[in-house]
Design a protein around this motif. Structure first.
Motif, PDB file in Angstrom:
ATOM      1  N   LEU A  15       0.837  -1.203   0.000  1.00 42.02           N
ATOM      2  CA  LEU A  15       0.000   0.000   0.000  1.00 42.02           C
ATOM      3  C   LEU A  15       0.870   1.250   0.000  1.00 42.02           C
ATOM      4  CD1 LEU A  15      -2.850  -0.881   2.531  1.00 42.02           C
ATOM      5  CD2 LEU A  15      -2.959  -0.879   0.037  1.00 42.02           C
ATOM      6  N   ASN A  16       0.373   2.277  -0.676  1.00 43.26           N
ATOM      7  CA  ASN A  16       1.049   3.570  -0.774  1.00 43.26           C
ATOM      8  C   ASN A  16       2.431   3.470  -1.421  1.00 43.26           C
ATOM      9  OD1 ASN A  16      -1.124   4.971   0.493  1.00 43.26           O
ATOM     10  ND2 ASN A  16      -0.391   4.231   2.474  1.00 43.26           N
ATOM     11  N   ALA A  17       2.583   2.445  -2.258  1.00 44.06           N
ATOM     12  CA  ALA A  17       3.781   2.282  -3.085  1.00 44.06           C
ATOM     13  C   ALA A  17       3.329   2.177  -4.536  1.00 44.06           C
ATOM     14  CB  ALA A  17       4.548   1.026  -2.675  1.00 44.06           C
ATOM     15  N   PRO A  18       4.222   2.381  -5.495  1.00 38.21           N
ATOM     16  CA  PRO A  18       3.804   2.267  -6.896  1.00 38.21           C
ATOM     17  C   PRO A  18       3.210   0.894  -7.187  1.00 38.21           C
ATOM     18  CG  PRO A  18       5.950   3.332  -6.759  1.00 38.21           C
ATOM     19  CD  PRO A  18       5.630   2.834  -5.377  1.00 38.21           C
ATOM     20  N   ALA A  19       2.078   0.872  -7.860  1.00 37.62           N
ATOM     21  CA  ALA A  19       1.467  -0.390  -8.265  1.00 37.62           C
ATOM     22  C   ALA A  19       2.362  -1.071  -9.297  1.00 37.62           C
ATOM     23  CB  ALA A  19       0.082  -0.139  -8.854  1.00 37.62           C
ATOM     24  N   PRO A  20       2.457  -2.397  -9.266  1.00 39.31           N
ATOM     25  CA  PRO A  20       3.286  -3.103 -10.254  1.00 39.31           C
ATOM     26  C   PRO A  20       2.862  -2.762 -11.691  1.00 39.31           C
ATOM     27  CG  PRO A  20       2.664  -4.593  -8.491  1.00 39.31           C
ATOM     28  CD  PRO A  20       1.873  -3.332  -8.276  1.00 39.31           C
ATOM     29  N   ALA A  21       3.832  -2.388 -12.491  1.00 42.41           N
ATOM     30  CA  ALA A  21       3.544  -2.024 -13.879  1.00 42.41           C
ATOM     31  C   ALA A  21       3.176  -3.276 -14.684  1.00 42.41           C
ATOM     32  CB  ALA A  21       4.753  -1.338 -14.502  1.00 42.41           C
ATOM     33  N   PHE A  22       2.398  -3.065 -15.739  1.00 39.22           N
ATOM     34  CA  PHE A  22       2.053  -4.173 -16.627  1.00 39.22           C
ATOM     35  C   PHE A  22       1.787  -3.637 -18.021  1.00 39.22           C
ATOM     36  CE2 PHE A  22      -1.916  -2.907 -14.452  1.00 39.22           C
ATOM     37  CZ  PHE A  22      -2.703  -2.557 -15.524  1.00 39.22           C
ATOM     38  N   GLU A  23       1.988  -4.497 -18.999  1.00 35.21           N
ATOM     39  CA  GLU A  23       1.579  -4.248 -20.380  1.00 35.21           C
ATOM     40  C   GLU A  23       0.996  -5.554 -20.883  1.00 35.21           C
ATOM     41  OE1 GLU A  23       3.201  -2.548 -24.667  1.00 35.21           O
ATOM     42  OE2 GLU A  23       4.429  -2.364 -22.852  1.00 35.21           O
ATOM     43  N   VAL A  24      -0.277  -5.555 -21.233  1.00 35.78           N
ATOM     44  CA  VAL A  24      -1.000  -6.805 -21.439  1.00 35.78           C
ATOM     45  C   VAL A  24      -1.926  -6.723 -22.643  1.00 35.78           C
ATOM     46  CG1 VAL A  24      -0.953  -7.476 -18.996  1.00 35.78           C
ATOM     47  CG2 VAL A  24      -2.789  -5.991 -19.843  1.00 35.78           C
ATOM     48  N   ARG A  25      -2.409  -7.897 -23.049  1.00 33.01           N
ATOM     49  CA  ARG A  25      -3.470  -7.975 -24.046  1.00 33.01           C
ATOM     50  C   ARG A  25      -4.797  -8.134 -23.318  1.00 33.01           C
ATOM     51  NH1 ARG A  25      -1.657 -12.240 -28.628  1.00 33.01           N
ATOM     52  NH2 ARG A  25      -1.787 -13.655 -26.841  1.00 33.01           N
ATOM     53  N   ARG A  31      -3.194  -2.930 -23.240  1.00 36.00           N
ATOM     54  CA  ARG A  31      -3.332  -1.961 -22.158  1.00 36.00           C
ATOM     55  C   ARG A  31      -2.084  -2.030 -21.291  1.00 36.00           C
ATOM     56  NH1 ARG A  31      -7.074  -0.596 -24.723  1.00 36.00           N
ATOM     57  NH2 ARG A  31      -9.213  -0.048 -24.092  1.00 36.00           N
ATOM     58  N   SER A  32      -1.706  -0.885 -20.732  1.00 34.13           N
ATOM     59  CA  SER A  32      -0.626  -0.833 -19.749  1.00 34.13           C
ATOM     60  C   SER A  32      -1.093   0.018 -18.576  1.00 34.13           C
ATOM     61  CB  SER A  32       0.650  -0.238 -20.357  1.00 34.13           C
ATOM     62  OG  SER A  32       0.444   1.118 -20.708  1.00 34.13           O
ATOM     63  N   LEU A  33      -0.429  -0.136 -17.459  1.00 34.61           N
ATOM     64  CA  LEU A  33      -0.813   0.666 -16.296  1.00 34.61           C
ATOM     65  C   LEU A  33      -0.689   2.154 -16.597  1.00 34.61           C
ATOM     66  CD1 LEU A  33      -1.659   0.817 -13.330  1.00 34.61           C
ATOM     67  CD2 LEU A  33       0.770   0.650 -12.710  1.00 34.61           C
ATOM     68  N   SER A  34       0.314   2.529 -17.383  1.00 36.57           N
ATOM     69  CA  SER A  34       0.517   3.945 -17.688  1.00 36.57           C
ATOM     70  C   SER A  34      -0.641   4.546 -18.484  1.00 36.57           C
ATOM     71  CB  SER A  34       1.833   4.133 -18.447  1.00 36.57           C
ATOM     72  OG  SER A  34       1.813   3.427 -19.681  1.00 36.57           O
ATOM     73  N   ASP A  35      -1.429   3.717 -19.172  1.00 42.03           N
ATOM     74  CA  ASP A  35      -2.590   4.229 -19.907  1.00 42.03           C
ATOM     75  C   ASP A  35      -3.599   4.884 -18.972  1.00 42.03           C
ATOM     76  OD1 ASP A  35      -1.616   3.264 -22.324  1.00 42.03           O
ATOM     77  OD2 ASP A  35      -2.668   1.350 -22.139  1.00 42.03           O
ATOM     78  N   TYR A  36      -3.576   4.505 -17.700  1.00 40.57           N
ATOM     79  CA  TYR A  36      -4.572   4.992 -16.741  1.00 40.57           C
ATOM     80  C   TYR A  36      -4.048   6.148 -15.898  1.00 40.57           C
ATOM     81  CZ  TYR A  36      -6.936   0.758 -18.155  1.00 40.57           C
ATOM     82  OH  TYR A  36      -7.553  -0.218 -18.910  1.00 40.57           O
ATOM     83  N   ARG A  37      -2.877   6.645 -16.244  1.00 37.37           N
ATOM     84  CA  ARG A  37      -2.309   7.780 -15.505  1.00 37.37           C
ATOM     85  C   ARG A  37      -3.288   8.960 -15.544  1.00 37.37           C
ATOM     86  NH1 ARG A  37       2.286   7.403 -12.207  1.00 37.37           N
ATOM     87  NH2 ARG A  37       3.226   9.456 -11.964  1.00 37.37           N
TER      88      ARG A  37
END
Length: 219
Positions: A15-25, A31-37
């Motif tokens: 908690l309160n740390a960067p969520a694990p990054a992902f790039e997926v189908r 989609r990647s986590l950065s898409d939701y920035r």
């Protein structure tokens, strides 16, 4: 060391740390986590497609989709199934229940995302993701985690309530009491010094004791 102790334990995000990054189908493309920035994200896992409890959860998420969107929040599902299974299941939900699922589902056949987020719980299953839910803020920080057993569906209204409670805390610098709903009074942070504690009764809050005060906030 026992046999169980020798088994690798699933990674657990913090908690309160960067969520694990992902790039997926997903069922809606890559989609990647950065898409939701810049937006909140509810990332949630389910054990398998074409299962009854998961079906009720997806229907509930779909029906609450506009409410999440109004709170600047996107939804993203995940299970260890192929996109083809996901797509077939979504079509089944639409045909049998009249509900269209408006958010993507991650294909995680390799279990990469599930492992990174601690969705695989050996005590429950070594091959299926449990009912885990992660609330990630617009800065990509993991703010809440909620786990349910495979046998019991999660509460989508509670996740909406939690999301709005966290947003209220961020905006107003307050805490929220048990069962807080929008419009309820919030908890004022406790004083940090003896002088502040002594003056708390005169600060204009709903005063119970120096450490427990409430106030209303503007809608």
């Amino acid at each position: 060391m026992s046999k169980d102790d020798s088994q690798p334990q699933p990674a657990m995000p913090q908690l309160n740390a960067p969520a694990p990054a992902f790039e997926v189908r997903t069922t809606a493309g890559r989609r990647s986590l950065s898409d939701y920035r810049g937006r909140w994200l509810v990332l949630f896992s389910h054990p398998a497609d074409f299962t009854p409890v998961c079906t009720t959860e997806f229907i509930a998420f779909a029906r609450a989709y506009d409410e999440f969107q109004a709170l600047n929040c996107d939804l993203l599902g995940l299970s260890i199934d192929s996109r083809f299974a996901h797509l077939a299941w979504l079509r089944s939900i639409k045909e049998n229940f009249g509900v269209e699922i408006p958010f993507p589902i991650i294909e995680d056949l390799s279990m990469t995302v599930a492992q990174a987020y601690g969705m695989i719980q050996p005590g429950a299953s070594d091959t299926s993701a449990v009912r885990a839910t992660f609330l990630i803020d617009p800065e990509g920080m993991l703010r809440a985690m909620v786990y349910y057993p495979m046998s019991n569906g999660r509460s989508v209204p509670e996740l909406l309530r939690l999301l709005e409670a966290m947003q209220t805390s961020d905006v107003h610098g307050v805490a929220t009491p048990e069962g807080w709903q929008p419009g309820d009074k919030v908890i004022v942070p406790p004083p940090q010094t003896a002088e502040e504690a002594e003056a708390r009764r005169q600060d204009g809050y709903e005063y119970t004791d120096w450490y427990f005060c409430k106030k209303e906030i503007a809608a």
